[in-house]
Design a protein around this motif. Structure first.
Motif, short mmCIF file in Angstrom:
data_model
loop_
_atom_site.label_atom_id
_atom_site.label_comp_id
_atom_site.label_asym_id
_atom_site.label_seq_id
_atom_site.Cartn_x
_atom_site.Cartn_y
_atom_site.Cartn_z
N MET A 86 -7.57 12.93 5.86
CA MET A 86 -8.58 12.90 4.80
C MET A 86 -8.03 13.44 3.48
SD MET A 86 -12.48 14.28 4.91
CE MET A 86 -13.62 13.90 3.58
N VAL A 87 -7.45 14.64 3.53
CA VAL A 87 -6.97 15.28 2.30
C VAL A 87 -5.80 14.51 1.71
CG1 VAL A 87 -5.94 17.37 1.35
CG2 VAL A 87 -7.79 17.56 3.00
N SER A 88 -4.89 14.05 2.56
CA SER A 88 -3.69 13.36 2.07
C SER A 88 -4.04 12.04 1.40
CB SER A 88 -2.70 13.14 3.21
OG SER A 88 -2.25 14.36 3.75
N ILE A 89 -4.95 11.28 2.02
CA ILE A 89 -5.30 9.97 1.47
C ILE A 89 -6.08 10.13 0.17
CG2 ILE A 89 -6.76 7.93 1.84
CD1 ILE A 89 -5.79 7.84 4.68
N ILE A 90 -7.03 11.06 0.13
CA ILE A 90 -7.77 11.30 -1.11
C ILE A 90 -6.81 11.73 -2.21
CG2 ILE A 90 -9.49 12.76 -2.25
CD1 ILE A 90 -11.01 12.88 0.39
N SER A 91 -5.91 12.67 -1.89
CA SER A 91 -4.95 13.14 -2.88
C SER A 91 -4.05 12.01 -3.37
CB SER A 91 -4.09 14.26 -2.26
OG SER A 91 -3.10 14.69 -3.15
N ALA A 92 -3.60 11.17 -2.43
CA ALA A 92 -2.72 10.07 -2.82
C ALA A 92 -3.42 9.08 -3.75
CB ALA A 92 -2.22 9.34 -1.57
N LYS A 323 11.92 13.33 4.47
CA LYS A 323 13.26 12.96 4.93
C LYS A 323 13.69 11.58 4.46
CE LYS A 323 13.34 15.69 9.20
NZ LYS A 323 13.56 15.65 10.65
N LEU A 324 12.72 10.64 4.38
CA LEU A 324 13.07 9.26 4.09
C LEU A 324 12.70 8.82 2.67
CD1 LEU A 324 11.96 7.73 7.51
CD2 LEU A 324 14.27 8.29 6.77
N GLY A 325 12.04 9.68 1.92
CA GLY A 325 11.77 9.39 0.51
C GLY A 325 10.63 8.42 0.26
N VAL A 326 9.74 8.22 1.25
CA VAL A 326 8.60 7.33 1.07
C VAL A 326 7.53 8.04 0.23
CG1 VAL A 326 6.79 5.99 2.24
CG2 VAL A 326 9.06 6.20 3.26
N GLU A 327 6.98 7.34 -0.75
CA GLU A 327 5.93 7.93 -1.59
C GLU A 327 4.76 8.39 -0.73
OE1 GLU A 327 2.34 8.17 -3.81
OE2 GLU A 327 2.77 6.44 -2.52
N GLU A 328 4.12 9.49 -1.15
CA GLU A 328 3.12 10.14 -0.30
C GLU A 328 1.99 9.21 0.13
OE1 GLU A 328 0.41 14.21 -0.19
OE2 GLU A 328 1.37 13.59 -2.05
N GLY A 329 1.44 8.44 -0.78
CA GLY A 329 0.35 7.55 -0.43
C GLY A 329 0.76 6.51 0.59
N ILE A 330 1.94 5.94 0.39
CA ILE A 330 2.45 4.93 1.34
C ILE A 330 2.70 5.58 2.70
CG2 ILE A 330 4.36 3.36 1.83
CD1 ILE A 330 4.67 2.99 -1.19
N ALA A 331 3.27 6.78 2.69
CA ALA A 331 3.55 7.48 3.96
C ALA A 331 2.27 7.74 4.73
CB ALA A 331 4.27 8.80 3.67
N ASN A 332 1.23 8.16 4.04
CA ASN A 332 -0.04 8.45 4.70
C ASN A 332 -0.70 7.18 5.24
OD1 ASN A 332 -0.79 11.40 4.49
ND2 ASN A 332 -0.22 11.01 2.38
N PHE A 333 -0.73 6.13 4.44
CA PHE A 333 -1.38 4.90 4.88
C PHE A 333 -0.61 4.23 6.02
CE2 PHE A 333 -3.98 5.09 1.03
CZ PHE A 333 -5.17 4.53 1.48
N SER A 334 0.70 4.13 5.89
CA SER A 334 1.48 3.45 6.93
C SER A 334 1.45 4.22 8.24
CB SER A 334 2.93 3.25 6.47
OG SER A 334 3.57 4.48 6.24
N SER A 335 1.55 5.53 8.17
CA SER A 335 1.53 6.34 9.39
C SER A 335 0.17 6.26 10.08
CB SER A 335 1.85 7.80 9.06
OG SER A 335 3.13 7.92 8.49
N THR A 336 -0.90 6.34 9.28
CA THR A 336 -2.25 6.35 9.84
C THR A 336 -2.64 4.97 10.37
OG1 THR A 336 -2.86 8.07 8.25
CG2 THR A 336 -4.65 6.94 9.39
N LEU A 337 -2.44 3.93 9.56
CA LEU A 337 -2.79 2.58 10.01
C LEU A 337 -1.95 2.19 11.22
CD1 LEU A 337 -3.17 0.73 6.59
CD2 LEU A 337 -4.99 1.48 8.13
N GLY A 338 -0.71 2.69 11.28
CA GLY A 338 0.16 2.36 12.39
C GLY A 338 -0.28 2.92 13.73
N THR A 339 -1.21 3.90 13.71
CA THR A 339 -1.72 4.43 14.97
C THR A 339 -2.76 3.52 15.61
OG1 THR A 339 -3.51 5.69 13.92
CG2 THR A 339 -1.38 6.79 14.17
N ALA A 340 -3.26 2.54 14.84
CA ALA A 340 -4.35 1.71 15.37
C ALA A 340 -4.18 0.22 15.13
CB ALA A 340 -5.68 2.17 14.74
N ILE A 341 -3.29 -0.16 14.22
CA ILE A 341 -3.13 -1.58 13.89
C ILE A 341 -1.67 -1.98 14.10
CG2 ILE A 341 -3.20 -3.29 12.02
CD1 ILE A 341 -5.47 -1.68 10.78
N GLY A 342 -1.46 -3.11 14.75
CA GLY A 342 -0.12 -3.66 14.86
C GLY A 342 0.87 -2.76 15.57
#
Length: 467
Positions: A86-92, A323-342
């Motif tokens: 919640m906090v990470s996505i809102i912040s991003a 570690k991998l240099g992914v922008e915070e918003g992308i890191a949060n969305f890809s990690s979270t969506l990846g737990t339930a989609i695809g």
């Protein structure tokens, strides 16, 4: 049941924990300590199984005590998942330069997840055909029969909901309940709610900048607190992996593995090929696969031992950002969506292999081009639909098999080796979500390649160590 053996086992576990603490004091790197915990857990688990092969009661009681460390660590990670999302996505979102980037960002992530899942299904099909797997080859016992009955019952529940209804379940009717994980779709619901809050703040910026600034300052402060809490919990990773791996190996039935060895081998061949696919995609983006391996292996190790993409989420986000240099918003969305989609392993490889195995039992030819193309299409579509159902590989298999007109009960034949295969599937799921983040970051030019190529000792490892 004798108490002395249990006490001895607990003393050995405490000694191993003490050894990991000693390594930390000696400034041994975080990654090396994680792998040390993994290796020691495997050896200790094998020792427990060999010594107490005739007394499973001792192993069961011992593992209950080990759960204080292993399951305790997992619960701490689960504790911070929803607040972190919640906090990470809102912040991003509130710090996005342009709101239109949000649609492009999320669209790219979902597209990569679905594409890699479709490719994973093709790999699963090829592996099942290459190893000539057939459900008739598997011996059915009481446990398998009970599992088949359970899956048939679950299918009745799933079939009552159409695909639109399952997707509707993702919407947060009560976001406060979803923050507690009350529903199988709670994670996605929290993502949607957080996204809407972030968009509302961006709209408020235009009408009342002062009010928006107060809210953003509060979110930034809360984001800092949650980030610090994540770092504190991540410091416990070596000890958590030690206990989880010990318990997993001690509980594993090697007789069942030998009996089902052909399917286990075919599954891991497919999963390894999917992982190689991820590395190939990174190579095409001119990102070093070797560096990716070094930096992501501790995260994949935890995913492997815990068998939970959701529990691995804090580690996945941290690795992408630091570690991998992914922008915070992308890191949060890809990690979270990846737990339930695809999910490449659970929703891609696994149901595709099952469909190929079961098809001959009902007179279908799994090598027919029409069957293969239909199966890949259904797998890709259903990998999105299961986000509103939950249950990972089991529900993915239910939806795919029923959509292909195949009996779902035969999937219960694999119950004896399900935990072992699930470990590899979960690691591949997490790698798929990280790959989607790296692809999206590269295409949107939001990937910090300097961080990606920075030595691992200078990355989030030090941040965790200094937390």
């Amino acid at each position: 049941m004798p108490i002395l053996p249990v006490l001895i086992n607990l003393l050995i576990m405490l000694s191993l924990v003490g050894f990991l603490v000693y390594l930390k004091k000696k400034k041994v790197s975080f990654s090396k300590r994680v792998f040390a915990g993994l290796g020691l857990g495997i050896l200790f688990g094998l020792a427990l199984q060999n010594v107490y092969a005739d007394n499973t009661g001792i192993i069961k009681t011992t593992n209950q005590w080990f759960s204080l460390i292993g399951s305790g660590y997992v619960k701490l990670l689960q504790m911070i998942v929803m607040p972190l999302i919640m906090v990470s996505i809102i912040s991003a979102i509130v710090h996005l330069k342009q709101s239109k980037n949000l649609g492009k960002l999320s669209g790219l992530i979902i597209a990569v997840l679905l594409l890699t899942t479709a490719l994973s299904a093709g790999i699963g099909i090829a592996s099942a055909l290459g190893f000539n797997l057939n459900a008739d080859q598997i011996i059915q016992g009481d446990a398998e029969a009970a599992r088949a009955e359970y899956l048939t019952t679950k299918l009745d529940e799933v079939s009552k909901q159409s695909a639109p209804q399952r997707m509707l379940e993702m919407l947060p009717a009560n976001p406060f309940a979803d923050m507690t994980g009350a529903r199988s779709s709670s994670t996605i619901a929290v993502v949607i709610f957080s996204t809407l809050i972030g968009l509302s703040v961006m709209a408020l910026k235009k009408r009342s900048p002062e009010q928006a600034k107060i809210f953003i300052d509060g979110v930034d402060a809360l984001h800092g607190v949650i980030t610090q809490l994540v770092k504190m919990i991540l410091r416990l990773t070596p000890y958590g992996i030690l206990a989880i791996m010990t318990r997993t190996v001690a509980d594993t039935s090697f007789d069942a593995i030998l009996q089902m060895g052909k399917f286990v081998l075919a599954s891991y061949v497919a999963l390894i090929v999917v992982f190689v696919l991820h590395l190939t995609i990174l190579s095409l983006l001119k990102l070093s696969p070797a560096i990716y391996l070094r930096k992501i292996l501790p995260v994949l190790s935890f995913a492997f031992t815990s068998r939970s993409s959701a529990s691995t989420l804090p580690l996945t986000i941290d690795a992408q950002k630091n570690k991998l240099g992914v922008e915070e918003g992308i890191a949060n969305f890809s990690s979270t969506l990846g737990t339930a989609i695809g999910q490449n392993g659970c929703a891609g490889v696994y149901p595709a292999m099952l469909a190929v195995m079961i098809a001959p039992t009902v007179g279908l030819d799994p090598t027919a081009p029409g069957f293969i193309l239909t199966l890949i299409g259904i797998v890709a579509i259903s990998s999105f639909g299961i986000a509103g159902v939950g249950g990972g590989a089991t529900f993915a298999a239910l939806i795919v098999l029923s959509s292909m007109g195949l009996p779902v009960g035969l999937a219960g034949l694999l119950i004896s080796v399900e935990p072992l295969i699930d470990m590899g599937r979960t690691a591949v799921n997490v790698s798929g979500s990280v790959t989607s983040g790296l692809v999206t970051g590269t295409l949107l030019k939001d990937l910090d390649r300097e961080v990606y190529y920075r030595d691992i000792e200078d990355a989030s490892e030090l941040a965790v160590a200094n937390a």
